[in-house]
Scaffold this active site. Sequence first.
Site, PDB file in Angstrom:
ATOM      1  N   SER A   1       0.853  -1.197   0.000  1.00  0.00           N
ATOM      2  CA  SER A   1       0.000   0.000   0.000  1.00  0.00           C
ATOM      3  C   SER A   1       0.890   1.248   0.000  1.00  0.00           C
ATOM      4  O   SER A   1       2.103   1.169   0.230  1.00  0.00           O
ATOM      5  CB  SER A   1      -0.897   0.002   1.240  1.00  0.00           C
ATOM      6  OG  SER A   1      -0.094   0.204   2.392  1.00  0.00           O
TER       7      SER A   1
ATOM      8  N   ASP B   1      -5.395  -8.542   4.748  1.00  0.00           N
ATOM      9  CA  ASP B   1      -4.371  -7.815   5.499  1.00  0.00           C
ATOM     10  C   ASP B   1      -4.660  -7.898   6.998  1.00  0.00           C
ATOM     11  O   ASP B   1      -3.811  -8.307   7.800  1.00  0.00           O
ATOM     12  CB  ASP B   1      -4.328  -6.346   5.031  1.00  0.00           C
ATOM     13  CG  ASP B   1      -3.205  -5.562   5.695  1.00  0.00           C
ATOM     14  OD1 ASP B   1      -2.337  -6.182   6.348  1.00  0.00           O
ATOM     15  OD2 ASP B   1      -3.181  -4.329   5.567  1.00  0.00           O
ATOM     16  N   SER B   2      -5.869  -7.531   7.397  1.00  0.00           N
ATOM     17  CA  SER B   2      -6.193  -7.450   8.827  1.00  0.00           C
ATOM     18  C   SER B   2      -5.935  -8.769   9.561  1.00  0.00           C
ATOM     19  O   SER B   2      -5.480  -8.753  10.713  1.00  0.00           O
ATOM     20  CB  SER B   2      -7.652  -7.035   9.023  1.00  0.00           C
ATOM     21  OG  SER B   2      -7.850  -5.738   8.525  1.00  0.00           O
TER      22      SER B   2
ATOM     23  N   ASP C   1      -7.167   3.109  -7.621  1.00  0.00           N
ATOM     24  CA  ASP C   1      -8.449   3.144  -6.913  1.00  0.00           C
ATOM     25  C   ASP C   1      -9.019   4.548  -7.008  1.00  0.00           C
ATOM     26  O   ASP C   1      -8.735   5.415  -6.181  1.00  0.00           O
ATOM     27  CB  ASP C   1      -8.249   2.726  -5.449  1.00  0.00           C
ATOM     28  CG  ASP C   1      -9.564   2.742  -4.688  1.00  0.00           C
ATOM     29  OD1 ASP C   1     -10.596   3.114  -5.294  1.00  0.00           O
ATOM     30  OD2 ASP C   1      -9.568   2.391  -3.499  1.00  0.00           O
TER      31      ASP C   1
ATOM     32  N   HIS D   1     -11.803  -6.941  -2.123  1.00  0.00           N
ATOM     33  CA  HIS D   1     -11.018  -6.306  -1.053  1.00  0.00           C
ATOM     34  C   HIS D   1     -11.700  -6.610   0.280  1.00  0.00           C
ATOM     35  O   HIS D   1     -12.778  -7.201   0.318  1.00  0.00           O
ATOM     36  CB  HIS D   1     -10.966  -4.787  -1.279  1.00  0.00           C
ATOM     37  CG  HIS D   1      -9.971  -4.395  -2.322  1.00  0.00           C
ATOM     38  ND1 HIS D   1      -8.826  -3.721  -2.026  1.00  0.00           N
ATOM     39  CD2 HIS D   1      -9.949  -4.646  -3.654  1.00  0.00           C
ATOM     40  CE1 HIS D   1      -8.136  -3.541  -3.133  1.00  0.00           C
ATOM     41  NE2 HIS D   1      -8.787  -4.092  -4.145  1.00  0.00           N
TER      42      HIS D   1
ATOM     43  N   HIS E   1     -12.970  -2.889   4.734  1.00  0.00           N
ATOM     44  CA  HIS E   1     -11.611  -2.961   5.277  1.00  0.00           C
ATOM     45  C   HIS E   1     -11.608  -2.946   6.804  1.00  0.00           C
ATOM     46  O   HIS E   1     -12.506  -2.403   7.419  1.00  0.00           O
ATOM     47  CB  HIS E   1     -10.781  -1.784   4.754  1.00  0.00           C
ATOM     48  CG  HIS E   1     -10.495  -1.892   3.289  1.00  0.00           C
ATOM     49  ND1 HIS E   1     -11.148  -1.160   2.338  1.00  0.00           N
ATOM     50  CD2 HIS E   1      -9.624  -2.691   2.621  1.00  0.00           C
ATOM     51  CE1 HIS E   1     -10.685  -1.479   1.140  1.00  0.00           C
ATOM     52  NE2 HIS E   1      -9.767  -2.415   1.272  1.00  0.00           N
ATOM     53  N   GLY E   2     -10.563  -3.536   7.377  1.00  0.00           N
ATOM     54  CA  GLY E   2     -10.358  -3.444   8.817  1.00  0.00           C
ATOM     55  C   GLY E   2     -10.958  -4.615   9.588  1.00  0.00           C
ATOM     56  O   GLY E   2     -11.389  -5.615   9.011  1.00  0.00           O
TER      57      GLY E   2
ATOM     58  N   ASP F   1      -1.280  -1.762  -3.903  1.00  0.00           N
ATOM     59  CA  ASP F   1      -2.642  -1.822  -3.356  1.00  0.00           C
ATOM     60  C   ASP F   1      -3.176  -0.393  -3.199  1.00  0.00           C
ATOM     61  O   ASP F   1      -2.515   0.458  -2.590  1.00  0.00           O
ATOM     62  CB  ASP F   1      -2.548  -2.515  -1.981  1.00  0.00           C
ATOM     63  CG  ASP F   1      -3.887  -2.875  -1.401  1.00  0.00           C
ATOM     64  OD1 ASP F   1      -4.851  -3.058  -2.180  1.00  0.00           O
ATOM     65  OD2 ASP F   1      -3.979  -3.004  -0.158  1.00  0.00           O
TER      66      ASP F   1
ATOM     67  N   ASN G   1      -8.220 -10.152  -1.147  1.00  0.00           N
ATOM     68  CA  ASN G   1      -7.259  -9.337  -0.380  1.00  0.00           C
ATOM     69  C   ASN G   1      -7.392  -9.576   1.114  1.00  0.00           C
ATOM     70  O   ASN G   1      -8.489  -9.447   1.682  1.00  0.00           O
ATOM     71  CB  ASN G   1      -7.537  -7.855  -0.630  1.00  0.00           C
ATOM     72  CG  ASN G   1      -7.062  -7.388  -1.980  1.00  0.00           C
ATOM     73  OD1 ASN G   1      -6.739  -8.198  -2.848  1.00  0.00           O
ATOM     74  ND2 ASN G   1      -7.023  -6.094  -2.171  1.00  0.00           N
TER      75      ASN G   1
HETATM   76  P1  13P Z   1      -8.842  -6.533   5.189  1.00  0.00           P
HETATM   77  O1  13P Z   1      -8.764  -5.299   6.022  1.00  0.00           O
HETATM   78  O2  13P Z   1     -10.191  -7.172   5.296  1.00  0.00           O
HETATM   79  O3  13P Z   1      -7.754  -7.487   5.471  1.00  0.00           O
HETATM   80  O4  13P Z   1      -8.692  -6.077   3.647  1.00  0.00           O
HETATM   81  C1  13P Z   1      -7.434  -5.834   3.093  1.00  0.00           C
HETATM   82  C2  13P Z   1      -7.523  -5.199   1.763  1.00  0.00           C
HETATM   83  O5  13P Z   1      -8.541  -5.142   1.115  1.00  0.00           O
HETATM   84  C3  13P Z   1      -6.284  -4.637   1.214  1.00  0.00           C
HETATM   85  O6  13P Z   1      -6.505  -3.954   0.018  1.00  0.00           O
HETATM   86  O1  G3H Z   2      -6.814  -1.772   2.268  1.00  0.00           O
HETATM   87  C1  G3H Z   2      -5.930  -1.383   2.996  1.00  0.00           C
HETATM   88  C2  G3H Z   2      -4.836  -2.336   3.407  1.00  0.00           C
HETATM   89  O2  G3H Z   2      -5.221  -3.072   4.525  1.00  0.00           O
HETATM   90  C3  G3H Z   2      -3.563  -1.564   3.618  1.00  0.00           C
HETATM   91  O3  G3H Z   2      -3.636  -0.812   4.763  1.00  0.00           O
HETATM   92  O4  G3H Z   2      -3.017   1.485   4.039  1.00  0.00           O
HETATM   93  O5  G3H Z   2      -2.808   0.759   6.443  1.00  0.00           O
HETATM   94  O6  G3H Z   2      -1.233  -0.123   4.710  1.00  0.00           O
HETATM   95  P1  G3H Z   2      -2.616   0.414   4.987  1.00  0.00           P
HETATM   96 ZN    ZN Z   3      -8.372  -2.993  -0.119  1.00  0.00          ZN
END
Ligand code: 13P
Ligand code: G3H
Ligand code: ZN
Length: 312
Positions: free
Chosen positions: A50, A259-260, A105, A214, A181-182, A83, A257
């Site tokens: 990101s 991340d969390s 995006d 995502h 997200h999150g 990302d 995707n």
């Molecule tokens: P999560 O916060 O659900 O992991 O999504 C991550 C994401 O979409 C990164 O682009």
């Molecule tokens: O969609 C967002 C991803 O989880 C990346 O998060 O912008 O905090 O690195 P970030």
């Molecule tokens: Zn995302």
Amino acid sequence: MALVTTTEMFKKAYNGGYAVGAFNVNNMEIVQGITEAAGELKSPVILQVSKGARAYANHTYLVKLVEAAIAENPEIPIALHLDHGDSFELCKSCIDGGFTSVMIDASSKSFEDNIALTKQVVEYAHDKGVVVEAELGTLAGVEDEVVVEAGSEMFTRPEEVEEFVDKTGCDSLAIAIGTSHGAYKFKPGTDPKLRFDVLEECTKRLPGFPIVLHGSSSVPQEFVKMINDNGGNMPGAIGIPEDQLRHAAELSVCKINIDSDIRLAMTGVIRQYFVEHPDHFDPRQYLKPARQAVKDMVSHKIKNVLGSDGKA
Ligand code: 13P
Ligand code: G3H
Ligand code: ZN
């Protein structure tokens, strides 16, 4: 194998009824955990960076870490993806700097402005052999600096997708079907349900075209509990049920995707480690189990959510 684009990955995933995991990378332990899991399971994988990750770790460090991971796992295809690119300049910098895929995006802009900016990135990227993910519709949660309150998200309008893809030439499309997200995706007590009707309508209009989801962490309650039991405070953290993601992966969704869930696993394990070892202060001691937690999490996703094991 060198870094690859997602073109071949998505073709195989679409036809094979599975999805490729796109995991966010911010440091060495995360890169290692993800790629060790993918390497052992012979799975293709997308490592995504990101704008915030780039600001934190520096573009060159992240590219070199990914190059090291490729050298260590030569038998699996790995794509390096931007990302949530929010400008032409950011996308250009990643394209020029060795990424094989970028996301532009522009989903918070008007339909026309989203098309114009996406098209500009596609023209530059394709000229350099790089692929482009775009987004239509908005997810709740935080996407870099853009915050969208839950309830203000907009599902993708299927009637717009054909025109958008035709006019922009993008290679994959992220759509909004109820993911966000999150770690707080749904209110406690509600029944989390993705809008498969929207996904199916989009698929009908874009046959064979790779769709991206995502905000697809499942927020495993085991890690929320580990965090809360060890001094953390994350009440009501809820994610997307894994069976719904698995179903999406069987349909036209080729990239999921996550991340969390990696953040939760690392945080839970490190918090527990400090409670159990209050006298330790060597970062290697607590980053080792954290890296293992990333690996275990990614292995679980590959086998139980994505279905990409053995597909390298
Ligand atoms: P999560 O916060 O659900 O992991 O999504 C991550 C994401 O979409 C990164 O682009
Ligand atoms: O969609 C967002 C991803 O989880 C990346 O998060 O912008 O905090 O690195 P970030
Ligand atoms: Zn995302």
